[in-house]
Design a protein around this motif. Structure first.
Motif, PDB file in Angstrom:
ATOM      1  N   PRO A 165       0.816  -1.221   0.000  1.00 26.20           N
ATOM      2  CA  PRO A 165       0.000   0.000   0.000  1.00 26.20           C
ATOM      3  C   PRO A 165       0.850   1.273   0.000  1.00 26.20           C
ATOM      4  CG  PRO A 165      -0.952  -1.606   1.484  1.00 26.20           C
ATOM      5  CD  PRO A 165       0.370  -2.176   1.031  1.00 26.20           C
ATOM      6  N   ALA A 166       1.934   1.281   0.763  1.00 26.33           N
ATOM      7  CA  ALA A 166       2.823   2.447   0.765  1.00 26.33           C
ATOM      8  C   ALA A 166       3.502   2.602  -0.590  1.00 26.33           C
ATOM      9  CB  ALA A 166       3.863   2.319   1.871  1.00 26.33           C
ATOM     10  N   GLY A 167       3.878   1.479  -1.209  1.00 25.05           N
ATOM     11  CA  GLY A 167       4.486   1.512  -2.530  1.00 25.05           C
ATOM     12  C   GLY A 167       3.536   2.056  -3.582  1.00 25.05           C
TER      13      GLY A 167
ATOM     14  N   PHE B 281       4.306   5.237  -5.805  1.00 26.24           N
ATOM     15  CA  PHE B 281       4.236   5.147  -7.258  1.00 26.24           C
ATOM     16  C   PHE B 281       3.321   6.236  -7.821  1.00 26.24           C
ATOM     17  CE2 PHE B 281       2.790   3.250 -11.314  1.00 26.24           C
ATOM     18  CZ  PHE B 281       4.019   3.007 -11.905  1.00 26.24           C
ATOM     19  N   LEU B 282       2.204   6.471  -7.158  1.00 30.05           N
ATOM     20  CA  LEU B 282       1.307   7.553  -7.559  1.00 30.05           C
ATOM     21  C   LEU B 282       2.018   8.902  -7.449  1.00 30.05           C
ATOM     22  CD1 LEU B 282      -1.445   8.785  -8.312  1.00 30.05           C
ATOM     23  CD2 LEU B 282      -2.038   8.671  -5.863  1.00 30.05           C
ATOM     24  N   ALA B 283       2.712   9.130  -6.346  1.00 30.36           N
ATOM     25  CA  ALA B 283       3.433  10.397  -6.173  1.00 30.36           C
ATOM     26  C   ALA B 283       4.485  10.571  -7.267  1.00 30.36           C
ATOM     27  CB  ALA B 283       4.084  10.448  -4.794  1.00 30.36           C
ATOM     28  N   ALA B 284       5.196   9.503  -7.588  1.00 31.95           N
ATOM     29  CA  ALA B 284       6.208   9.566  -8.651  1.00 31.95           C
ATOM     30  C   ALA B 284       5.561   9.917  -9.984  1.00 31.95           C
ATOM     31  CB  ALA B 284       6.954   8.231  -8.744  1.00 31.95           C
ATOM     32  N   ARG B 285       4.445   9.305 -10.292  1.00 29.79           N
ATOM     33  CA  ARG B 285       3.737   9.591 -11.545  1.00 29.79           C
ATOM     34  C   ARG B 285       3.298  11.041 -11.616  1.00 29.79           C
ATOM     35  NH1 ARG B 285      -0.758   5.641 -10.727  1.00 29.79           N
ATOM     36  NH2 ARG B 285      -1.968   7.403 -11.459  1.00 29.79           N
ATOM     37  N   VAL B 286       2.710  11.528 -10.523  1.00 25.79           N
ATOM     38  CA  VAL B 286       2.185  12.890 -10.508  1.00 25.79           C
ATOM     39  C   VAL B 286       3.321  13.909 -10.598  1.00 25.79           C
ATOM     40  CG1 VAL B 286       0.960  14.594  -9.086  1.00 25.79           C
ATOM     41  CG2 VAL B 286       0.035  12.280  -9.351  1.00 25.79           C
ATOM     42  N   LEU B 287       4.404  13.679  -9.860  1.00 23.39           N
ATOM     43  CA  LEU B 287       5.536  14.604  -9.909  1.00 23.39           C
ATOM     44  C   LEU B 287       6.181  14.609 -11.291  1.00 23.39           C
ATOM     45  CD1 LEU B 287       7.138  13.862  -6.436  1.00 23.39           C
ATOM     46  CD2 LEU B 287       5.980  15.972  -7.123  1.00 23.39           C
ATOM     47  N   PHE B 288       6.496  13.437 -11.801  1.00 26.91           N
ATOM     48  CA  PHE B 288       7.148  13.319 -13.101  1.00 26.91           C
ATOM     49  C   PHE B 288       6.240  13.849 -14.211  1.00 26.91           C
ATOM     50  CE2 PHE B 288       7.891  10.669 -16.925  1.00 26.91           C
ATOM     51  CZ  PHE B 288       9.184  11.070 -17.223  1.00 26.91           C
ATOM     52  N   GLY B 289       5.029  13.327 -14.271  1.00 28.78           N
ATOM     53  CA  GLY B 289       4.097  13.747 -15.317  1.00 28.78           C
ATOM     54  C   GLY B 289       3.729  15.214 -15.213  1.00 28.78           C
ATOM     55  N   GLY B 290       3.565  15.694 -13.996  1.00 27.17           N
ATOM     56  CA  GLY B 290       3.216  17.105 -13.801  1.00 27.17           C
ATOM     57  C   GLY B 290       4.305  18.046 -14.275  1.00 27.17           C
ATOM     58  N   VAL B 291       5.544  17.726 -13.967  1.00 27.03           N
ATOM     59  CA  VAL B 291       6.665  18.565 -14.408  1.00 27.03           C
ATOM     60  C   VAL B 291       6.738  18.597 -15.932  1.00 27.03           C
ATOM     61  CG1 VAL B 291       9.191  18.679 -14.514  1.00 27.03           C
ATOM     62  CG2 VAL B 291       8.046  18.416 -12.309  1.00 27.03           C
ATOM     63  N   LEU B 292       6.621  17.437 -16.572  1.00 28.10           N
ATOM     64  CA  LEU B 292       6.719  17.399 -18.027  1.00 28.10           C
ATOM     65  C   LEU B 292       5.498  18.046 -18.687  1.00 28.10           C
ATOM     66  CD1 LEU B 292       8.483  13.992 -18.422  1.00 28.10           C
ATOM     67  CD2 LEU B 292       9.405  16.228 -18.920  1.00 28.10           C
ATOM     68  N   ALA B 293       4.323  17.909 -18.098  1.00 29.02           N
ATOM     69  CA  ALA B 293       3.145  18.590 -18.630  1.00 29.02           C
ATOM     70  C   ALA B 293       3.326  20.105 -18.534  1.00 29.02           C
ATOM     71  CB  ALA B 293       1.887  18.147 -17.877  1.00 29.02           C
ATOM     72  N   PHE B 294       3.891  20.578 -17.431  1.00 28.34           N
ATOM     73  CA  PHE B 294       4.164  22.005 -17.271  1.00 28.34           C
ATOM     74  C   PHE B 294       5.173  22.479 -18.313  1.00 28.34           C
ATOM     75  CE2 PHE B 294       6.494  25.564 -15.347  1.00 28.34           C
ATOM     76  CZ  PHE B 294       5.443  26.449 -15.145  1.00 28.34           C
ATOM     77  N   MET B 295       6.212  21.676 -18.549  1.00 32.48           N
ATOM     78  CA  MET B 295       7.185  22.008 -19.591  1.00 32.48           C
ATOM     79  C   MET B 295       6.485  22.101 -20.953  1.00 32.48           C
ATOM     80  SD  MET B 295      10.406  19.608 -18.360  1.00 32.48           S
ATOM     81  CE  MET B 295      11.171  19.607 -19.971  1.00 32.48           C
ATOM     82  N   GLY B 296       5.553  21.196 -21.213  1.00 27.92           N
ATOM     83  CA  GLY B 296       4.802  21.230 -22.466  1.00 27.92           C
ATOM     84  C   GLY B 296       3.942  22.471 -22.579  1.00 27.92           C
ATOM     85  N   LEU B 297       3.320  22.862 -21.489  1.00 32.39           N
ATOM     86  CA  LEU B 297       2.510  24.075 -21.474  1.00 32.39           C
ATOM     87  C   LEU B 297       3.361  25.291 -21.827  1.00 32.39           C
ATOM     88  CD1 LEU B 297      -0.318  25.192 -20.921  1.00 32.39           C
ATOM     89  CD2 LEU B 297       0.348  25.411 -18.521  1.00 32.39           C
ATOM     90  N   ASN B 298       4.605  25.309 -21.360  1.00 29.73           N
ATOM     91  CA  ASN B 298       5.512  26.419 -21.679  1.00 29.73           C
ATOM     92  C   ASN B 298       5.802  26.502 -23.172  1.00 29.73           C
ATOM     93  OD1 ASN B 298       5.748  27.395 -19.084  1.00 29.73           O
ATOM     94  ND2 ASN B 298       7.536  26.163 -18.615  1.00 29.73           N
ATOM     95  N   HIS B 299       5.704  25.376 -23.884  1.00 31.93           N
ATOM     96  CA  HIS B 299       5.905  25.405 -25.336  1.00 31.93           C
ATOM     97  C   HIS B 299       4.816  26.240 -26.017  1.00 31.93           C
ATOM     98  CE1 HIS B 299       8.775  22.178 -24.732  1.00 31.93           C
ATOM     99  NE2 HIS B 299       9.030  22.118 -26.016  1.00 31.93           N
ATOM    100  N   PHE B 300       3.681  26.383 -25.364  1.00 32.13           N
ATOM    101  CA  PHE B 300       2.587  27.184 -25.923  1.00 32.13           C
ATOM    102  C   PHE B 300       2.604  28.620 -25.408  1.00 32.13           C
ATOM    103  CE2 PHE B 300       1.142  22.778 -26.143  1.00 32.13           C
ATOM    104  CZ  PHE B 300       0.821  22.689 -27.490  1.00 32.13           C
ATOM    105  N   THR B 301       2.901  28.800 -24.134  1.00 32.16           N
ATOM    106  CA  THR B 301       2.875  30.148 -23.561  1.00 32.16           C
ATOM    107  C   THR B 301       4.094  30.974 -23.950  1.00 32.16           C
ATOM    108  OG1 THR B 301       3.886  29.409 -21.485  1.00 32.16           O
ATOM    109  CG2 THR B 301       1.466  29.405 -21.588  1.00 32.16           C
TER     110      THR B 301
END
Length: 138
Positions: free
Chosen positions: A7-9, A13-33
């Motif tokens: 359960p802790a894992g 794993f969810l935290a890793a996904r959100v942190l990793f995916g969130g950072v890259l999604a933000f980087m992608g958003l910067n490609h537009f702004t």
């Protein structure tokens, strides 16, 4: 088949996904702004049709990051991120061609950061056949 995590894992794993995916999604958003200056930089690095490629790669980062964070279509999301990082890292951060020491240091840091992100994208890609805990079903 689901990932065999405690359960802790699962939460980590969810935290890793959100942190990793969130950072890259933000980087992608910067490609537009900040598309104009990013296209100028990409053009200076020799990217063909930089005005088209910047929003295209921004979409790859934005959609890929959101899919990884949500755990939805992980093969598509992690694959898009890995493909972007595999191609963009040596093209955009070619520290070996930098003449100025400060530019070389900045490009080396960006290159190594992207290599680490590529490693994470590949790890998520390797796990994409398994059901991810707390995944959003689309």
């Amino acid at each position: 088949m689901a990932l065999a995590l405690s359960p802790a894992g699962e939460v980590l794993f969810l935290a890793a996904r959100v942190l990793f995916g969130g950072v890259l999604a933000f980087m992608g958003l910067n490609h537009f702004t900040d598309a104009e200056s990013m296209a100028g930089y990409a053009g200076a690095k020799g990217v063909p049709a930089a005005g088209i490629m910047v929003p295209f790669t921004g979409g790859m980062l934005l959609v890929g990051g959101l899919l990884v964070a949500a755990g939805a279509y992980p093969l598509v999301g992690a694959g898009a991120l890995a493909a972007f990082l595999l191609v963009a890292t040596p093209k955009m951060h070619d520290f070996w061609n930098a003449g100025d020491p400060q530019e070389r240091q900045n490009e080396t840091i960006s290159f190594l950061k992207n290599v680490g992100l590529l490693g994470t994208a590949l790890a998520f890609l390797a796990l994409s056949a398994e059901a991810w805990p707390y995944a959003v079903g689309l």
